[in-house]
Scaffold this motif. Structure first.
Motif, PDB file in Angstrom:
ATOM      1  N   ILE A  61      52.456  13.892  88.326  1.00 10.29           N
ATOM      2  CA  ILE A  61      53.278  12.827  87.775  1.00 10.29           C
ATOM      3  C   ILE A  61      54.735  13.229  87.949  1.00 10.29           C
ATOM      4  N   GLY A  62      55.408  12.561  88.876  1.00  8.60           N
ATOM      5  CA  GLY A  62      56.788  12.889  89.200  1.00  8.60           C
ATOM      6  C   GLY A  62      56.903  13.388  90.620  1.00  8.60           C
TER       7      GLY A  62
ATOM      8  N   LYS B 109      65.778  13.062  81.659  1.00  9.31           N
ATOM      9  CA  LYS B 109      66.579  11.866  81.909  1.00  9.31           C
ATOM     10  C   LYS B 109      67.864  11.944  81.107  1.00  9.31           C
TER      11      LYS B 109
ATOM     12  N   THR C  23      58.001  15.558  85.675  1.00 13.50           N
ATOM     13  CA  THR C  23      58.734  14.351  85.300  1.00 13.50           C
ATOM     14  C   THR C  23      60.205  14.599  84.999  1.00 13.50           C
TER      15      THR C  23
ATOM     16  N   GLY D 268      61.621  13.383  80.562  1.00 15.54           N
ATOM     17  CA  GLY D 268      61.337  12.228  81.406  1.00 15.54           C
ATOM     18  C   GLY D 268      60.068  11.501  81.023  1.00 15.54           C
ATOM     19  N   SER D 269      59.201  12.135  80.242  1.00 13.61           N
ATOM     20  CA  SER D 269      57.962  11.504  79.799  1.00 13.61           C
ATOM     21  C   SER D 269      57.543  12.109  78.474  1.00 13.61           C
ATOM     22  N   ASP D 270      56.966  11.292  77.600  1.00 16.88           N
ATOM     23  CA  ASP D 270      56.410  11.800  76.344  1.00 16.88           C
ATOM     24  C   ASP D 270      54.905  12.029  76.441  1.00 16.88           C
ATOM     25  N   LEU D 271      54.335  11.847  77.619  1.00 14.84           N
ATOM     26  CA  LEU D 271      52.897  12.020  77.791  1.00 14.84           C
ATOM     27  C   LEU D 271      52.423  13.458  77.558  1.00 14.84           C
TER      28      LEU D 271
ATOM     29  N   THR E 269      48.383   3.608  84.987  1.00 13.79           N
ATOM     30  CA  THR E 269      49.758   3.355  85.419  1.00 13.79           C
ATOM     31  C   THR E 269      50.303   2.079  84.785  1.00 13.79           C
TER      32      THR E 269
ATOM     33  N   GLU F  37      57.994   7.360  90.133  1.00 17.64           N
ATOM     34  CA  GLU F  37      58.801   6.179  89.840  1.00 17.64           C
ATOM     35  C   GLU F  37      59.926   6.008  90.851  1.00 17.64           C
TER      36      GLU F  37
ATOM     37  N   VAL G 181      54.747   4.078  87.405  1.00 20.04           N
ATOM     38  CA  VAL G 181      54.903   5.023  86.303  1.00 20.04           C
ATOM     39  C   VAL G 181      53.541   5.295  85.678  1.00 20.04           C
TER      40      VAL G 181
ATOM     41  N   PHE H 190      52.678  17.790  85.368  1.00 21.60           N
ATOM     42  CA  PHE H 190      53.843  16.998  84.989  1.00 21.60           C
ATOM     43  C   PHE H 190      55.076  17.578  85.679  1.00 21.60           C
TER      44      PHE H 190
END
Length: 309
Positions: free
Chosen positions: A14-15, A117, A114, A236-239, A99, A39, A84, A112
């Motif tokens: 992811i990323g 940001k 990601t 960049g992600s909270d996952l 997604t 993304e 995303v 990850f």
């Protein structure tokens, strides 16, 4: 719904920045089935050049991505999709990534990459010069700004950033933007000939992306032609947190030397799992994570070979 057109991937990345693509290259060469969910909005897209990466010093971020995609294309087991990752369920060996467009993909391992940001800068004129004459990393862009009159805007990181930038210029000025500073820090800066301006900043004056002056609320205009500042960042992600990954106070994933998190099967690499924020560091971390992931997969496949001769 599950995507019936794709087989389960060995790894879902992811990323698709430097860390993600570096891992994809390693895993593609290891003959792994890899899906990269990207993304395509890298943080360093605001800069004109990337520096400090051997053989690619001075290349634009867009050119770096272009060459990386061209080289990874030699390994057909790696696929990229531009979207995303909205949700992740499952566990080691069977992660399900849904997604933003509603498709679900299954992967044995997760990486990850990601990054981080930038949060809104909330300083008039700073976005106009960001990536042109205002930067966050002296190691990445200090050479180009050397010997200029440089403004330091860094809040609690002022002393660290000032000491670092001093390696590239002797003409420094610190702007607190109205935030209180410890008196001993102000005194130390003044003793070293570095002026400190306490008034809030009204705006950054510039021409065609080149900083001209720092304009203060008291009406003062201090001529500066470059800025180094400490950005406000968020993951960049909270996952990763959703999956139970440990993070530090800045939201950065806590990983070991090969990018392995505390959650089995979940790895992290790049700015979202480090605070080095350099392309070369991200590429190295992605490469190490790719090797670490493949090592885990090799061990699993080896056990299956014993159980199913």
């Amino acid at each position: 719904m599950l995507n019936p057109s794709s087989n389960p991937a060995d790894v879902i990345i992811i990323g698709g920045g430097p860390a993600g693509m570096s891992a994809a290259l390693v895993l593609g060469r290891a003959r792994r089935n890899v899906l990269v969910i990207d993304e395509a909005l890298p943080r360093h897209r605001v800069t004109r050049e990337s520096h400090g990466f051997l053989t690619r010093d001075g290349v634009s971020p867009s050119e770096l991505r272009k060459v990386a995609h061209e080289q990874i294309a030699a390994y057909p087991s790696v696929r990229f999709i531009q979207t995303v990752a909205a949700n992740i369920e499952g566990n080691d060996g069977a992660f399900q990534v849904t997604t933003g467009d509603g498709e679900t993909y299954i992967g044995r391992k997760l990486l990850f990459a990601t990054g981080m940001k930038d949060l809104p800068m909330n300083m008039k004129g700073l976005e106009d010069v960001y990536g042109k004459s205002a930067y966050v990393c002296p190691y990445c862009d200090g050479w180009e700004m050397q010997d200029r009159p440089i403004a330091i805007i860094a809040g609690e990181h002022t002393m660290h950033l000032t000491r670092t930038v001093a390696g590239w210029s002797n003409d420094l000025a610190v702007f607190t933007n109205g935030s209180p500073r410890p008196e001993e820090e102000t005194n130390e800066l003044m003793r070293r000939g570095i002026p400190v301006y306490d008034a809030p900043i009204r705006e950054i004056a510039s021409e065609a992306g080149e900083t001209v002056a720092i304009v203060l609320e008291d009406g003062s205009e201090i001529a500066r032609t470059a800025i180094f500042f400490a950005p406000k960042l968020a993951p960049g992600s909270d996952l990763p947190v959703h999956l139970g990954c440990d993070v530090n106070e800045s939201g950065t994933m806590v990983v070991d030397e090969i990018g392995r998190s505390n959650v089995p099967g979940v790895f992290g690499a790049g700015d979202g799992a480090s605070q080095k924020y350099q392309v070369a560091a991200a590429v190295a971390a992605g490469s190490m994570a790719g090797v670490g992931i493949n090592t885990e997969l090799l061990e699993l496949d080896w056990e299956k070979r014993i159980l199913n001769p």
